[in-house]
Design an enzyme around this catalytic site. Structure first.
Site, PDB file in Angstrom:
ATOM      1  N   LYS A 240       0.979  -1.385  -0.369  1.00  0.00           N
ATOM      2  CA  LYS A 240       0.513  -0.259   0.053  1.00  0.00           C
ATOM      3  C   LYS A 240       0.457   1.447  -0.081  1.00  0.00           C
ATOM      4  CE  LYS A 240      -3.962  -2.117   2.836  1.00  0.00           C
ATOM      5  NZ  LYS A 240      -4.955  -1.634   2.248  1.00  0.00           N
ATOM      6  N   ASP A 251      -7.558  -2.943  10.372  1.00  0.00           N
ATOM      7  CA  ASP A 251      -7.988  -3.670   9.780  1.00  0.00           C
ATOM      8  C   ASP A 251      -8.009  -5.010  10.362  1.00  0.00           C
ATOM      9  OD1 ASP A 251      -8.557  -3.736   7.613  1.00  0.00           O
ATOM     10  OD2 ASP A 251      -6.277  -5.530   7.026  1.00  0.00           O
ATOM     11  N   ARG A 314     -10.313 -11.887   2.734  1.00  0.00           N
ATOM     12  CA  ARG A 314     -11.347 -13.036   1.862  1.00  0.00           C
ATOM     13  C   ARG A 314     -10.703 -14.247   2.584  1.00  0.00           C
ATOM     14  NH1 ARG A 314     -12.109 -10.147  -3.004  1.00  0.00           N
ATOM     15  NH2 ARG A 314     -11.566  -8.257  -1.549  1.00  0.00           N
TER      16      ARG A 314
END
Length: 460
Positions: A240, A251, A314
């Protein structure tokens, strides 16, 4: 920190809650000196205005709190909290003006004004205390407020003090408080126990990846909560930019919200069997980090092509969801700070959720209004399934194109739950600027709505 009401028999200052359209008739019913005092101090009944009205000795005889207009109240989650934040230190009792159907929400907002994150610097929340209004279930509201404080504390704590081990410690502390059971699978044992994607995402970090499991309750319907515990997300090898990394301590907000909900369930002793699963990792950069182009095999056996290592949440959730589904519980709920696409779709204030269960969605929407915990249903749009099928593997963790990013992430997760009703939340868990009852920083999104809806969804 404990957020609580003042004792019901505590000496307290009467507080009159005055909407702007009620102010003039209320003042006409008061003595001339009260009318003069309100006029001299410019009290108009606006949200956040307060006025202490002195008695003959100069001590406060009673207090006024502005409640604004219907239009202004519609824009503020906890209007009365705006007054609670500026009232002088003391104890107050609602004497008039607070609508009965808003009493619980406003009482909760008042308690939340007492929250502050004081781990690193001395500070405190609002000092004004409230006697629980008539008709309010005070113990339940206190439980909700303190669960929210737990969630905020966890999210606000930087990763140096809230890495995978510290998150495990927080779960174990909560389990001990309520007599729950806790088990942890750490490091290479994840491979032995068939959690390959949790291991892959977290193996490059100094602290080993782990799956934290807490169970509580022995009878009733089975509820499994799965929370994303990515304690820091660099983006991995798809690093990032610095500006995007600044808030990545949050997060693990999915895990923090799941623990807040679990705390409420256990404190209220709801008649259900609770299981909490938290894959706790750091998505770090090192020579053994997983790479773009890798193909991982999940616990479920589905293969996943890695097209962006920054779509790691995910992956860890998928292994945990597969484990959850093996037990075929009555309901599985996942919560995660998963996609920026969700923020683009609904902003920071709404908690988007996905489910194929229309009745559960309706129950949750109604509960969200009651709990002042807004949510918004998003579609599991099955035609988009092709977007997450890359051809070279069963699934793609980061479909190209950028459209429908929150939906495709939710569809990815749904592939791992086949035997249970499933609901997924893609939350932000952060308050960007202070508002009444909501301090800047970590925030609970969805747990109060879920708590209110659970009796209908599980037949409790």
């Amino acid at each position: 920190m404990s957020l609580s009401f003042a004792p019901s028999d505590a000496p307290a200052i009467d507080l009159h809650v005055l909407a702007q359209d009620r102010l003039e008739p209320w003042l006409k019913s008061q003595p001339d000196e009260t009318q003069a005092w309100a006029a001299a101090n410019g009290f108009t009944g606006a949200i956040g205005q307060v006025l202490l009205v002195p008695g003959p000795t100069g001590a406060p005889q009673f207090a006024l709190a502005g409640y604004g207009t219907d239009t202004r109240r519609a824009r503020v989650r906890f209007p009365l909290a705006a007054a609670a934040e500026v009232l002088p230190e003391g104890t107050y009792r609602i004497a008039s003006g607070l609508p009965a159907d808003k009493a619980e929400t406003e009482a909760l907002g008042w308690l939340l004004t007492g929250y502050s994150f004081d781990r690193y610097a001395e500070q405190s929340g609002a000092k004004a205390r409230l006697v629980a209004p008539d008709g309010v279930n005070a113990p339940r509201v206190e439980i909700m407020a303190n669960a929210e404080a737990l969630t905020r504390d966890l999210v606000n704590t930087p990763t140096a003090d809230m890495g995978p081990q510290a998150l495990q410690d927080a779960v174990e502390t909560l389990a001990q408080e309520y007599g729950a059971r806790c088990a942890v699978t750490i490091g290479d044992t994840l491979l032995e126990q068939n959690f390959p994607m949790i291991h892959a995402v977290g193996r490059a970090a100094e602290q080993a990846p782990r799956l934290i499991e807490m169970t509580w309750g022995t009878s009733g319907p089975k509820l499994t909560l799965v929370g994303k515990g990515v304690c820091f997300d660099t983006g991995g090898l798809n690093l990032k930019p610095g500006a995007s990394m600044g808030l990545m301590k949050k997060d693990m907000g999915g895990a923090a919200n799941v623990l807040g909900l679990a705390r409420m369930i256990m404190a209220l002793d709801l008649p259900l069997q609770l299981r909490v699963l938290i894959p706790a990792v750091e998505n770090a950069v090192a020579g053994n980090a997983f790479r773009p182009g890798d193909i991982l095999t999940s616990r479920k056996g589905l293969t996943v092509e890695i097209n962006n290592t920054d779509a790691e949440g995910r992956l860890v959730l998928a292994d945990a969801l597969a484990l959850a589904d093996e037990g075929a519980p009555d309901l599985v709920i996942s919560m995660a700070t998963l996609t920026g696409a969700a923020r683009v779709a609904v902003g920071a204030d709404l908690a988007p959720f996905y489910t194929d269960d229309d009745a559960a969605a309706q129950a949750l929407a109604q509960a969200a209004v009651q709990a002042a915990d807004p949510v918004w249903r998003m579609p599991f749009h099955t035609p988009y399934e092709t977007l997450i099928e890359p051809g070279i593997a069963d699934l793609d963790n980061a479909p190209a194109g950028g459209f429908a990013g929150s939906i495709t992430a939710a569809l990815f997760l749904r592939r791992f739950v086949e035997n249970s009703r499933y609901m997924h939340f893609d939350i932000y868990s952060w308050q960007k600027a202070k508002e009444p009852g909501r301090s800047k920083g970590g925030l609970g999104q969805g747990p109060r709505a879920l708590l209110t809806a659970l009796p209908g969804m599980l037949g409790l």
